[in-house]
Design a protein around this motif. Structure first.
Motif, mmCIF file in Angstrom:
data_model
loop_
_atom_site.group_PDB
_atom_site.id
_atom_site.type_symbol
_atom_site.label_atom_id
_atom_site.label_comp_id
_atom_site.label_asym_id
_atom_site.label_seq_id
_atom_site.Cartn_x
_atom_site.Cartn_y
_atom_site.Cartn_z
ATOM 1 N N ALA A 81 6.053 12.399 11.224
ATOM 2 C CA ALA A 81 6.128 10.933 10.687
ATOM 3 C C ALA A 81 5.126 10.987 9.549
ATOM 4 N N GLY A 82 5.545 10.003 8.705
ATOM 5 C CA GLY A 82 4.319 9.884 7.615
ATOM 6 C C GLY A 82 4.956 8.700 6.446
ATOM 7 N N ILE A 83 4.125 8.208 5.839
ATOM 8 C CA ILE A 83 4.647 7.122 4.901
ATOM 9 C C ILE A 83 4.088 7.360 3.707
ATOM 10 N N TYR A 84 4.577 6.699 2.595
ATOM 11 C CA TYR A 84 3.954 6.969 1.314
ATOM 12 C C TYR A 84 3.803 5.547 0.641
ATOM 13 N N ILE A 85 2.633 5.228 -0.001
ATOM 14 C CA ILE A 85 2.356 3.918 -0.579
ATOM 15 C C ILE A 85 2.148 4.286 -1.999
ATOM 16 N N GLY A 86 2.972 3.854 -3.180
ATOM 17 C CA GLY A 86 2.991 4.249 -4.338
ATOM 18 C C GLY A 86 2.373 3.448 -5.274
ATOM 19 N N LYS A 87 1.135 3.043 -5.070
ATOM 20 C CA LYS A 87 0.386 2.071 -5.829
ATOM 21 C C LYS A 87 -0.568 2.770 -6.950
ATOM 22 N N PRO A 88 -0.936 2.332 -7.911
ATOM 23 C CA PRO A 88 -2.204 2.895 -8.859
ATOM 24 C C PRO A 88 -3.268 2.463 -7.745
ATOM 25 N N PHE A 89 -4.305 3.795 -7.778
ATOM 26 C CA PHE A 89 -5.300 3.872 -6.731
ATOM 27 C C PHE A 89 -6.132 2.432 -6.660
ATOM 28 N N THR A 90 -6.210 1.821 -7.690
ATOM 29 C CA THR A 90 -7.314 0.721 -7.693
ATOM 30 C C THR A 90 -6.582 -0.263 -7.168
ATOM 31 N N GLU A 91 -5.207 -0.344 -6.852
ATOM 32 C CA GLU A 91 -4.756 -1.362 -6.426
ATOM 33 C C GLU A 91 -4.059 -1.359 -5.041
ATOM 34 N N ASN A 92 -4.508 -0.244 -4.382
ATOM 35 C CA ASN A 92 -4.401 0.164 -2.773
ATOM 36 C C ASN A 92 -5.176 -0.980 -2.294
ATOM 37 N N VAL A 100 -1.711 4.059 5.861
ATOM 38 C CA VAL A 100 -1.740 5.502 5.620
ATOM 39 C C VAL A 100 -2.411 6.626 6.373
ATOM 40 N N MET A 101 -3.457 6.103 6.489
ATOM 41 C CA MET A 101 -4.587 6.919 7.443
ATOM 42 C C MET A 101 -3.751 6.741 8.805
ATOM 43 N N ASN A 102 -3.488 5.667 9.339
ATOM 44 C CA ASN A 102 -2.871 5.532 10.742
ATOM 45 C C ASN A 102 -1.809 6.412 11.080
ATOM 46 N N VAL A 103 -0.691 6.472 10.045
ATOM 47 C CA VAL A 103 0.484 7.547 10.385
ATOM 48 C C VAL A 103 0.220 8.866 9.971
ATOM 49 N N ASN A 104 -0.238 8.997 8.715
ATOM 50 C CA ASN A 104 -0.262 10.621 8.451
ATOM 51 C C ASN A 104 -1.445 11.415 9.024
ATOM 52 N N MET A 105 -2.660 10.645 9.126
ATOM 53 C CA MET A 105 -3.741 11.509 9.795
ATOM 54 C C MET A 105 -4.145 11.020 11.294
ATOM 55 N N ALA A 106 -4.093 9.740 11.785
ATOM 56 C CA ALA A 106 -4.083 9.581 13.281
ATOM 57 C C ALA A 106 -2.752 10.092 13.923
ATOM 58 N N ALA A 141 2.910 9.230 -11.939
ATOM 59 C CA ALA A 141 2.960 8.909 -10.361
ATOM 60 C C ALA A 141 1.794 8.456 -9.749
ATOM 61 N N HIS A 142 2.007 7.722 -8.686
ATOM 62 C CA HIS A 142 0.428 7.122 -7.956
ATOM 63 C C HIS A 142 0.504 8.011 -6.725
ATOM 64 N N THR A 143 -0.250 9.002 -6.680
ATOM 65 C CA THR A 143 -0.259 9.880 -5.382
ATOM 66 C C THR A 143 -1.563 10.232 -4.770
#
Ligand SMILES: NC(=O)c1ccc[n+]([C@@H]2O[C@H](COP(=O)([O-])OP(=O)(O)OC[C@H]3O[C@@H](n4cnc5c(N)ncnc54)[C@H](OP(=O)(O)O)[C@@H]3O)[C@@H](O)[C@H]2O)c1
Length: 235
Positions: A81-92, A100-106, A141-143
């Motif tokens: 399970a994982g999600i990707y949100i591809g926004k410029p860093f300052t727009e997150n 992202v922390m909930n799915v990818n890390m927790a 890319a916004h990674t």
């Protein structure tokens, strides 16, 4: 149902790479606990669907608990399970960060803790985590959130591989390049393909094959297997 049939838990199993992982393990006659928020019950008695948010510790408890209750043990955990949100860093937004922390890390942390505790009881097991090819940035890319979380998962794969090697539990990761799944709009496939030295996107079945390979590779632990068309090698 045979007592020797192995049992695998697959997170994010409703679509994309996770759905291919379920297919690949069923071909090998594993019994499967498939989980995601929208997972549907299966007609196959060897597939148990457990719905829930993987970032919630209660979901992790239900998934591992039902694996043991229904199938008797846990041989393999595939953290997909994982999600990707591809926004410029300052727009997150804070909401983006928390999602992202909930799915990818927790979503990795709670279920991996419980699954390893179960594997320790019979002195063997394998955890394979789907991370990402995040060793290098991709111009344009916004990674950042992907690198923050998937880079951490690559690091914890090595840490846990060492911590649990003597208990007979192997910990590996598969780091895909950009892969054809519902995560990406088909209209961008051609452009996304050009971001890989091999000139195309990956197939979800290619990632699933790598996971199945690692599951059978008894002398491999702490490995980050890149399935990325050469992305991590250079451009
Ligand atoms: N596709 C790529 O280009 C690519 C590249 C590198 C790495 N990856 C990684 O590969 C993995 C699979 O990605 P994919 O491309 O197959 O993505 P996908 O098609 O979007 O599937 C994501 C899966 O995660 C589940 N999920 C999302 N949020 C969840 C939550 N809060 N709780 C439980 N399950 C949740 C979804 O199911 P529900 O909606 O039912 O919850 C779905 O089954 C991810 O870890 C992703 O980061 C993908």
């Amino acid at each position: 149902m045979s007592a020797s049939q192995k049992v695998v838990i697959v997170t994010g199993a409703s679509q994309g790479i996770g759905a291919e992982v379920v297919k690949a393990f069923r071909k090998l006659d594993y019994r499967i606990v498939a989980t995601s928020r929208t997972i549907k019950p299966s007609d196959d008695p060897n597939i148990l669907a457990v719905a829930g948010d993987i970032g919630d510790p209660a979901t992790a408890q239900r998934v591992v608990g039902e694996a043991v209750e229904r199938f008797g043990r846990v041989d393999t955990l595939v953290n997909n399970a994982g999600i990707y949100i591809g926004k410029p860093f300052t727009e997150n937004t804070l909401g983006d960060f928390n999602a992202v922390m909930n799915v990818n890390m927790a979503g990795f942390y709670h279920i991996t803790q419980l699954a390893i505790a179960e594997m320790e009881k019979h002195g063997s097991g394998h955890v394979a985590t789907v991370t990402g090819s995040v060793d290098n940035g991709i111009s344009g890319a916004h990674t950042a959130l992907a690198a923050l979380t998937k880079g951490g998962l690559n690091a914890v794969t090595r840490a846990l591989a060492i911590e649990y090697a003597k208990q007979g539990i192997r910990i590996n990761a598969v780091a895909p390049g950009i892969t054809k799944t519902p995560m990406h709009n088909k209209e961008y496939y051609e452009m996304l393909g050009t971001l890989h030295p091999l000139g195309r996107m990956g197939e979800a079945s290619e990632v699933a094959s790598a996971i199945v390979f690692l599951d059978s590779a008894e002398f491999i632990t702490g490995e980050i297997l890149h399935v990325d068309g050469g992305q991590s090698a250079g451009r």
